[in-house]
Design an enzyme around this catalytic site. Sequence first.
Site, short mmCIF file in Angstrom:
data_model
loop_
_atom_site.label_atom_id
_atom_site.label_comp_id
_atom_site.label_asym_id
_atom_site.label_seq_id
_atom_site.Cartn_x
_atom_site.Cartn_y
_atom_site.Cartn_z
N LYS A 104 3.63 -2.47 -3.15
CA LYS A 104 2.95 -1.20 -3.40
C LYS A 104 2.78 -1.01 -4.90
O LYS A 104 3.34 -1.74 -5.72
CB LYS A 104 3.75 -0.02 -2.84
CG LYS A 104 4.07 -0.09 -1.36
CD LYS A 104 2.86 0.04 -0.49
CE LYS A 104 3.25 -0.10 0.98
NZ LYS A 104 2.13 -0.30 1.84
N SER A 137 -2.58 -2.93 3.33
CA SER A 137 -2.26 -1.69 2.61
C SER A 137 -2.58 -1.73 1.12
O SER A 137 -2.67 -0.69 0.49
CB SER A 137 -0.79 -1.32 2.79
OG SER A 137 0.04 -2.19 2.05
#
Length: 186
Positions: free
Chosen positions: A80, A39
């Site tokens: 993230k 990701s």
Amino acid sequence: MTKKKNELWEWTKALLIAVALAAVIRFFLFAPIVVDGLSMMPTLKDQDRMIVNKFSYDIGEPKRFDIIVFHAPEKKDYIKRVIGLPGDTIEYKNDTLYVNGKAYKEPYLDEYKKQVQDGPLTDSFTLEETPVGQKTVPKGELFVMGDNRRFSKDSRHIGSVPLSKVIGKTSIVYWPLNDAHIVTVK
């Protein structure tokens, strides 16, 4: 005999102090983490090993584009990038980030955008169109996204992240050794 006992006691004390110091550093200051998944590609690769600075937000505030580690709803820790801060409105149009109506460059995505041939890297959306339906990032929370926008489970899906769930900031890749580096926003 007393000299040997003294020496053994000194070594034992040194070892106990070293273990205690390592525990304090690991628990309160820095911790290792392994990137699990794709990701954050191309910035971070699967199985990269990083150092999390656990006290960074005890002495400062998160900044836009920081890479953070937080406890996700799935009982996992996610890595993230901070896109929105408390009170921000977030929108993507034509593969461009708009925060509070102002366009922002994301230089860390430039190379990746060139590789994508079948549409934008980031589909257009506004914060209120996400499943959580917020118009702005709530107070005390962050809106985060993975750099691999097409394959990232992030705030578009799980909602904004409470600051209380943030473990810390990370920017140092230490393994694999031949790829060790500090992640920066150009």
